[in-house]
Design a protein around this motif. Structure first.
Motif, PDB file in Angstrom:
ATOM      1  N   MET A 709       8.124  10.670  12.454  1.00  0.00           N
ATOM      2  CA  MET A 709       8.481  10.197  11.115  1.00  0.00           C
ATOM      3  C   MET A 709       8.934   8.738  11.176  1.00  0.00           C
ATOM      4  SD  MET A 709       7.719  12.997   9.656  1.00  0.00           S
ATOM      5  CE  MET A 709       8.091  12.530   7.974  1.00  0.00           C
ATOM      6  N   ARG A 710       9.663   8.389  12.228  1.00  0.00           N
ATOM      7  CA  ARG A 710      10.158   7.021  12.375  1.00  0.00           C
ATOM      8  C   ARG A 710       9.000   6.037  12.519  1.00  0.00           C
ATOM      9  NH1 ARG A 710      12.062   3.426  16.432  1.00  0.00           N
ATOM     10  NH2 ARG A 710      13.905   2.273  15.747  1.00  0.00           N
ATOM     11  N   TYR A 711       7.970   6.436  13.265  1.00  0.00           N
ATOM     12  CA  TYR A 711       6.811   5.555  13.436  1.00  0.00           C
ATOM     13  C   TYR A 711       6.140   5.279  12.091  1.00  0.00           C
ATOM     14  CZ  TYR A 711       2.368   3.700  15.031  1.00  0.00           C
ATOM     15  OH  TYR A 711       1.281   2.898  15.222  1.00  0.00           O
ATOM     16  N   MET A 712       5.981   6.325  11.286  1.00  0.00           N
ATOM     17  CA  MET A 712       5.355   6.129   9.975  1.00  0.00           C
ATOM     18  C   MET A 712       6.203   5.209   9.104  1.00  0.00           C
ATOM     19  SD  MET A 712       3.575   9.711   8.851  1.00  0.00           S
ATOM     20  CE  MET A 712       5.024  10.728   9.042  1.00  0.00           C
ATOM     21  N   LEU A 713       7.509   5.456   9.100  1.00  0.00           N
ATOM     22  CA  LEU A 713       8.403   4.609   8.304  1.00  0.00           C
ATOM     23  C   LEU A 713       8.320   3.158   8.759  1.00  0.00           C
ATOM     24  CD1 LEU A 713      11.533   6.930   8.071  1.00  0.00           C
ATOM     25  CD2 LEU A 713      10.073   6.212   6.156  1.00  0.00           C
ATOM     26  N   GLY A 714       8.239   2.952  10.063  1.00  0.00           N
ATOM     27  CA  GLY A 714       8.169   1.585  10.580  1.00  0.00           C
ATOM     28  C   GLY A 714       6.888   0.870  10.190  1.00  0.00           C
ATOM     29  N   SER A 715       5.839   1.615   9.947  1.00  0.00           N
ATOM     30  CA  SER A 715       4.545   1.000   9.642  1.00  0.00           C
ATOM     31  C   SER A 715       4.342   0.746   8.157  1.00  0.00           C
ATOM     32  CB  SER A 715       3.411   1.905  10.149  1.00  0.00           C
ATOM     33  OG  SER A 715       3.505   2.102  11.546  1.00  0.00           O
ATOM     34  N   LEU A 716       5.181   1.378   7.300  1.00  0.00           N
ATOM     35  CA  LEU A 716       4.892   1.384   5.873  1.00  0.00           C
ATOM     36  C   LEU A 716       5.758   0.476   4.999  1.00  0.00           C
ATOM     37  CD1 LEU A 716       4.261   5.205   5.369  1.00  0.00           C
ATOM     38  CD2 LEU A 716       2.606   3.372   4.978  1.00  0.00           C
ATOM     39  N   PRO A 717       6.696  -0.299   5.541  1.00  0.00           N
ATOM     40  CA  PRO A 717       7.601  -1.004   4.622  1.00  0.00           C
ATOM     41  C   PRO A 717       6.899  -1.979   3.683  1.00  0.00           C
ATOM     42  CG  PRO A 717       7.871  -1.833   6.863  1.00  0.00           C
ATOM     43  CD  PRO A 717       7.049  -0.591   6.950  1.00  0.00           C
ATOM     44  N   ASP A 718       5.789  -2.581   4.096  1.00  0.00           N
ATOM     45  CA  ASP A 718       5.114  -3.570   3.246  1.00  0.00           C
ATOM     46  C   ASP A 718       3.880  -2.999   2.551  1.00  0.00           C
ATOM     47  OD1 ASP A 718       6.956  -5.494   4.015  1.00  0.00           O
ATOM     48  OD2 ASP A 718       5.798  -6.004   5.801  1.00  0.00           O
ATOM     49  N   PHE A 719       3.660  -1.683   2.664  1.00  0.00           N
ATOM     50  CA  PHE A 719       2.451  -1.117   2.073  1.00  0.00           C
ATOM     51  C   PHE A 719       2.567  -1.107   0.558  1.00  0.00           C
ATOM     52  CE2 PHE A 719       0.175   2.711   0.474  1.00  0.00           C
ATOM     53  CZ  PHE A 719      -1.113   2.235   0.675  1.00  0.00           C
ATOM     54  N   ASP A 720       1.539  -1.621  -0.088  1.00  0.00           N
ATOM     55  CA  ASP A 720       1.468  -1.641  -1.550  1.00  0.00           C
ATOM     56  C   ASP A 720       0.497  -0.541  -1.987  1.00  0.00           C
ATOM     57  OD1 ASP A 720       1.172  -2.092  -4.213  1.00  0.00           O
ATOM     58  OD2 ASP A 720       0.522  -4.183  -4.035  1.00  0.00           O
ATOM     59  N   PRO A 721       1.002   0.548  -2.587  1.00  0.00           N
ATOM     60  CA  PRO A 721       0.117   1.653  -2.972  1.00  0.00           C
ATOM     61  C   PRO A 721      -1.015   1.241  -3.894  1.00  0.00           C
ATOM     62  CG  PRO A 721       2.422   2.321  -3.112  1.00  0.00           C
ATOM     63  CD  PRO A 721       2.422   0.835  -2.873  1.00  0.00           C
ATOM     64  N   SER A 722      -0.824   0.140  -4.630  1.00  0.00           N
ATOM     65  CA  SER A 722      -1.896  -0.298  -5.535  1.00  0.00           C
ATOM     66  C   SER A 722      -3.124  -0.791  -4.766  1.00  0.00           C
ATOM     67  CB  SER A 722      -1.385  -1.409  -6.463  1.00  0.00           C
ATOM     68  OG  SER A 722      -1.100  -2.587  -5.728  1.00  0.00           O
ATOM     69  N   ARG A 723      -2.938  -1.074  -3.477  1.00  0.00           N
ATOM     70  CA  ARG A 723      -4.051  -1.534  -2.652  1.00  0.00           C
ATOM     71  C   ARG A 723      -4.605  -0.416  -1.756  1.00  0.00           C
ATOM     72  NH1 ARG A 723      -3.370  -6.556   0.733  1.00  0.00           N
ATOM     73  NH2 ARG A 723      -5.629  -6.569   0.419  1.00  0.00           N
ATOM     74  N   ALA A 724      -4.247   0.791  -2.074  1.00  0.00           N
ATOM     75  CA  ALA A 724      -4.699   1.930  -1.264  1.00  0.00           C
ATOM     76  C   ALA A 724      -6.225   1.990  -1.255  1.00  0.00           C
ATOM     77  CB  ALA A 724      -4.124   3.233  -1.811  1.00  0.00           C
ATOM     78  N   VAL A 725      -6.767   2.361  -0.103  1.00  0.00           N
ATOM     79  CA  VAL A 725      -8.217   2.451   0.082  1.00  0.00           C
ATOM     80  C   VAL A 725      -8.680   3.863  -0.247  1.00  0.00           C
ATOM     81  CG1 VAL A 725     -10.089   2.227   1.768  1.00  0.00           C
ATOM     82  CG2 VAL A 725      -8.111   0.686   1.870  1.00  0.00           C
ATOM     83  N   THR A 726      -9.777   3.963  -1.001  1.00  0.00           N
ATOM     84  CA  THR A 726     -10.311   5.291  -1.310  1.00  0.00           C
ATOM     85  C   THR A 726     -10.963   5.892  -0.075  1.00  0.00           C
ATOM     86  OG1 THR A 726     -12.449   4.410  -1.995  1.00  0.00           O
ATOM     87  CG2 THR A 726     -10.721   4.593  -3.691  1.00  0.00           C
ATOM     88  N   ARG A 727     -11.108   7.196  -0.097  1.00  0.00           N
ATOM     89  CA  ARG A 727     -11.645   7.887   1.072  1.00  0.00           C
ATOM     90  C   ARG A 727     -13.020   7.347   1.450  1.00  0.00           C
ATOM     91  NH1 ARG A 727     -15.417  11.384   2.202  1.00  0.00           N
ATOM     92  NH2 ARG A 727     -15.178  12.835   3.961  1.00  0.00           N
ATOM     93  N   ASP A 728     -13.876   7.136   0.464  1.00  0.00           N
ATOM     94  CA  ASP A 728     -15.251   6.729   0.763  1.00  0.00           C
ATOM     95  C   ASP A 728     -15.324   5.369   1.435  1.00  0.00           C
ATOM     96  OD1 ASP A 728     -16.127   9.084  -0.292  1.00  0.00           O
ATOM     97  OD2 ASP A 728     -16.643   8.241  -2.264  1.00  0.00           O
ATOM     98  N   ASP A 729     -14.277   4.535   1.248  1.00  0.00           N
ATOM     99  CA  ASP A 729     -14.278   3.189   1.839  1.00  0.00           C
ATOM    100  C   ASP A 729     -13.559   3.155   3.183  1.00  0.00           C
ATOM    101  OD1 ASP A 729     -15.664   2.115  -0.323  1.00  0.00           O
ATOM    102  OD2 ASP A 729     -13.812   1.708  -1.441  1.00  0.00           O
ATOM    103  N   MET A 730     -13.127   4.296   3.648  1.00  0.00           N
ATOM    104  CA  MET A 730     -12.374   4.349   4.910  1.00  0.00           C
ATOM    105  C   MET A 730     -13.303   4.519   6.101  1.00  0.00           C
ATOM    106  SD  MET A 730      -9.164   6.861   4.065  1.00  0.00           S
ATOM    107  CE  MET A 730      -7.842   6.362   2.954  1.00  0.00           C
TER     108      MET A 730
END
Length: 970
Positions: A709-730
């Motif tokens: 859980m700590r690793y995920m928290l450390g990676s996500l502080p600057d993530f902007d959900p509005s820029r989330a990638v759709t599955r098909d583009d992954m």
């Protein structure tokens, strides 16, 4: 050399390294109380109820089996309440309106016993204290322990309506308990009878089977001679019986034999010294047991002869004399001939083949003579409530079966000595066997004939419902099959008990409880139709008084006149002063909790009852009997049972052994979440073990999960959900993780729905440690740390966001404190993970074709990592990034793995070459994975000072010490 060489330039600030304030060390013992206070301040439970009103959620009610309010919590309480909490929280987060009203069992002997102990210490006589004054002290005692236990339960993180629990001693509850009892009165299933019940001489009350536990006890055992009367040449022969309760011999009224057993006549020809047999004595014995019996009398082979067979016809023709018949000073007490007949319950597997019958002290004998219509001839009243013989019983008057402290009294010895004196004993000894004890006083109990009140479970219930005419037993057996049982064996256990159980003993001869609110007509026998007063107006007066004053109203001076006056003549009736079995109290809780409370259940039925497996004969049992007796249906849809908690060696916990574990001690050392995690990791349907090493292993699992859980928290502080990638583009790797999330979502929901917390946690833990920490995180940390604003990095962050949302909520029912901490790291202070539902997972995330292809890729990857590990062990390389292996694939596998750069990322190598064809001799192979061979080579080029990959283009960019990817990112 350029100014940006590794020796001169620090590229660490340019990396997207994890950053979070979420600590590696949890500090749960200190921090958990802070979250408890926060939840209380936020009003989480009440907010969920409001949310349910607005959302139109379907109800889900777990009805709490009430613990007893008389002591601190033990580890069994912690297990029980934690499982309940996981059920409630998980169903709430799966979209239900999951309600939990904690409850307490407040009446009964354990509390009464504590007050009596206080009286004895002060030299007070309970019988001299006004009953309502005594009851008030019991109420105060129970109330104090309710407050203590409530705080101890809350410390475990248990959610519920703690401000308004249900208590069996609340006035409304006492009113409803009385009201439910009156339904048995009015439908004709209540009767008064005199029959053997389990009786505690120490506590001086009847006990139910659920109030009894079995422990080893050393008992006297005797072989007693009854002289034959009649029967031709059998005259004066002696029938020998065997019993482990010599104290019942003064109450003997008969001896029975087995019609299908082979019997013989045995004559004594020689006797050793110190033997109670004499030359010429003739004994009737079962042939299978004769040698053992005569051996007990110190006779050896050759000391006796089998004279002949004894037929059933001969047995039918004889009567017997009690060994005390004609004894001087016996006053004729035992001079009548004893009844002698066949009975189905006699065997020739132990004893003598003959069974002595004291129907006042044995159920089988009682039932036999009841069916014969001979109870009046065989029932005795020799034993008083305190376990002493009646004072006027010849030879034995005043002798005690048990002392007040529960130890062996002098009754057995007195009976044995008298039998020796009159020549009635053939042998004696002692035996260690399992024997019933009161689970409160821990003293042995006896079967004693005494007038009690019963609910007849084989009498048609005259309630005018659709089920009119069906008995309580028939209703119960039908309803058992309408309930879902976890584990399934619970159904069979309760069904077998319900098939075999006798009538329900409702009465107790104590003071602290709800009285049997009924009256009997003076001068009438219990068998008379008008013996019991059945009057709706009287009943209405009683329940109205109980609603405002509680059950104490029954004991106030003038109560009889108050309830009967103006309706019937109070002088014509006796007021019953027994109290109800506390199992009737707890069995009725569905009525005043589920049915009557606004936060109960709309249909009065609980979705779940969850208790220990001992409650098949306790709360599950009494609740079913009570409910089918008054409503015709079971009070529950699901019954979940857990086993007992044992110490680390598998031994039952006992204060005397010193192997008990107090929940608070675990909480103080590790925190409540570790205790809860131990619960989730066990198969609670069986007995489970707990100890220091087991808890250390649990804490280790917790740390591994916390780091994920700590690793995920450390990676996500600057993530902007509005820029989330759709599955098909992954990339496919991210699509694979979404697929795995979709599969896991089904496993989690199904597991929680089946109350399989072990399965849920194991699935999440394996996913977190194997699929995430050891695979996905290991592969994608390069992209997360080193990529610039790329689609690949955004896709990875999008997946991490999805992972976070699901793992945090999925684990919240198990680890409510830790997941709240995880939640608050990303969300505002006014929110709580416990106000959330499990996120809905899009159906199109599931891609079984991709998953099958990924299994193939991972299999090939295992061969590559195996080859690299071989080189690392040989110290050829230190890191896999120093390698550039060549992978030889079969045609079939080469069609799946087509992009060497992507595969190099998966294998965490700097470069990789893929060749379709057979691997050269000496290539590394895995015997379990066909069509793959790997040859090793070191990567060509220089080491990038930023991402540490070894690549040919390092040194050819504006930042000469880095690769092209890193140059662009900088």
């Amino acid at each position: 050399m350029c100014a940006d060489t590794p020796e001169k330039l620090d590229y660490k600030p340019t990396l997207n390294l994890p950053r979070t304030d979420f600590p590696m060390r949890a500090g749960l013992p200190k921090r958990e109380p802070e979250w408890l206070a926060r939840w209380e301040e936020l009003g989480i439970y009440d907010r969920l109820r409001e949310k349910a009103k607005d959302g139109g959620r379907k109800q889900f009610t777990l009805h709490d089996g009430p613990p007893y309010a008389n002591g601190h919590l033990h580890i069994g309480h912690a297990l029980n309440k934690t499982i309940k909490d996981m059920i409630v929280r998980s169903h709430q987060m799966m979209g239900r309106d999951a309600r939990y009203i904690p409850g307490w069992d407040c009446h009964g002997l354990p509390i009464e016993w504590k007050i009596e102990e206080q009286y004895r210490q002060k030299g007070r006589d309970k019988d001299q204290v006004p009953i309502n004054e005594f009851r008030a002290e019991c109420r105060e005692f129970a109330s104090g322990w309710v407050d203590i236990q409530r705080e101890e339960f809350k410390r475990l993180g248990i959610t519920g309506n703690w401000e308004k629990p249900y208590l069996t001693m609340d006035f409304h509850a006492e009113r409803v308990i009385a009201e439910e009892f009156m339904k048995f009165l009015m439908t004709g299933t209540l009767y008064q009878g005199s029959k053997p019940v389990m009786w505690s001489p120490v506590e001086q009350t009847a006990l139910a089977e659920a109030e009894v536990e079995y422990h080893d006890k050393e008992s006297f055992t005797v072989w007693v001679k009854f002289r034959v009367v009649g029967g031709g040449d059998l005259e004066n022969a002696q029938v020998v019986i065997w019993t482990t309760t010599p104290w019942t011999m003064p109450s003997n009224k008969a001896v029975v034999y087995g019609a299908g057993i082979s019997y013989g006549l045995y004559e004594i020809s020689e006797t050793p010294d110190e033997c109670w047999a004499s030359v010429g004595d003739r004994y009737l014995l079962a042939d299978n047991l004769a040698a053992d019996v005569l051996g007990r009398a110190r006779l050896e082979e050759g000391n006796w002869t089998r004279v002949r067979d004894v037929t059933n016809e001969e047995l039918e023709a004889i009567s017997l004399k009690h060994p005390l018949a004609g004894a001087e000073g016996g006053n004729g007490e035992w001079d009548d001939l004893r009844d002698f007949r066949a009975a189905d319950f006699v065997t020739d597997t132990e004893g003598t083949g003959f069974v002595h019958c004291a129907p006042s002290h044995g159920l089988e004998e009682y039932d036999l003579y009841r069916e014969l219509g001979m109870l009046e001839q065989v029932i005795t009243y020799n034993v008083m409530p305190d376990g002493r013989y009646r004072d006027d019983l010849p030879f034995f008057g005043g002798k005690a079966i048990l002392k007040p402290n529960g130890k062996e009294g002098n009754a057995n010895a007195a009976v044995i000595d008298k039998l020796v004196e009159v020549g009635g004993l053939l042998a004696r000894g002692k035996i260690k066997h399992s024997y019933p004890h009161s689970w409160r006083s821990k003293a042995p109990v006896i079967y004693r004939n005494t007038p009690q009140w019963f609910a007849a479970i084989d009498r048609p219930v005259g309630d005018g419902q659709d089920m009119f005419g069906k008995t309580i037993r028939e209703r119960a057996l039908t309803e058992i099959d309408n309930v879902n049982w976890t584990p399934k064996s619970g159904r069979n256990r309760l069904h077998a008990m319900m098939e075999a159980r006798p009538d329900w003993v409702l009465s107790r001869q104590r003071a602290w409880g709800v009285p049997l609110t009924c009256f009997t007509l003076k001068g009438k026998l219990p068998t008379d139709p008008d013996f019991l007063l059945r009057n709706v107006d009287v009943n209405a007066r009683i329940v109205e008084a109980f609603e405002t004053e509680g059950a104490d109203a029954w004991y106030e001076e003038g109560a009889k006149e108050r309830f009967l006056g103006g309706i019937v003549n109070p002088d014509d009736y006796n007021q019953v002063m027994d109290i109800l079995d506390v199992w009737f109290d707890s069995g009725s809780t569905h009525a005043f909790t589920l049915r009557d409370r606004e936060d109960g259940s709309d249909d009065g039925i609980a979705d779940v009852y969850m208790e220990g497996t001992d409650q098949h004969r306790g709360w599950f049992h009494s609740s079913l009997l009570q409910s089918v007796g008054t409503t015709g249906r079971a009070p529950y849809r699901n019954v979940v049972t857990h086993g007992f908690t044992l110490d680390a060696k598998g031994m039952k916990m006992s204060k005397s052994i010193g192997n008990t574990i107090v929940p608070q001690k675990i909480i103080d050392q590790y925190g409540a979440d570790i205790l809860r995690l131990w619960v989730a990791q066990t198969d609670y349907t069986n007995d489970q073990r707990i100890g220091d090493e087991i808890l250390k292993g649990t804490a280790d699992s917790y740390r591994r999960l916390r780091n994920t859980m700590r690793y995920m928290l450390g990676s996500l502080p600057d993530f902007d959900p509005s820029r989330a990638v759709t599955r098909d583009d992954m990339p496919e790797l991210e699509q694979l993780m979404l697929h795995k999330l979709a599969v896991l979502d089904g496993v989690v929901r199904e597991g929680y729905a089946r109350f399989d917390f072990q399965g849920v946690f194991r699935a999440i833990f394996d996913f977190a440690t194997l699929d995430l920490s050891s695979f996905y995180f290991d592969i994608r940390k390069d992209a997360l740390y080193c990529d610039g604003d790329t689609t690949r990095r955004l896709a990875a962050l999008t997946v991490l966001d999805h992972l976070y949302a699901r793992l945090t909520t999925w684990l919240a029912p198990i680890l409510p404190f830790t997941m709240e901490e995880v939640w608050l790291e990303r969300h505002g202070a006014e929110t709580s993970v416990h106000l959330e539902d499990f996120p809905e997972t899009p159906a199109d995330w599931r891609d079984d074709v991709l998953a099958k292809r990924a299994e193939t890729v991972r299999a090939v990857r295992r061969v590559v990592t195996g080859a690299l590990e071989e080189q690392r062990t040989a110290k050829v390389i230190g890191s896999s990034l120093e390698a550039a292996p060549t992978v030889y694939l079969s045609t079939e596998l080469a069609a799946v793995i087509t992009d060497p750069d992507t595969f190099a990322d998966l294998c965490i190598t700097s470069q990789i070459m893929i060749v379709q064809g057979d691997a050269p001799e000496g290539a590394f192979k895995n015997a379990d994975i066909a069509g793959v061979g790997v040859t090793f080579a070191k990567a060509e080029g220089e080491k990038c000072a930023r991402c540490w990959k070894v690549l040919p283009d390092v040194g050819t960019h504006s930042h000469e010490a880095v690769c092209g990817r890193c140059d662009a990112a900088i």
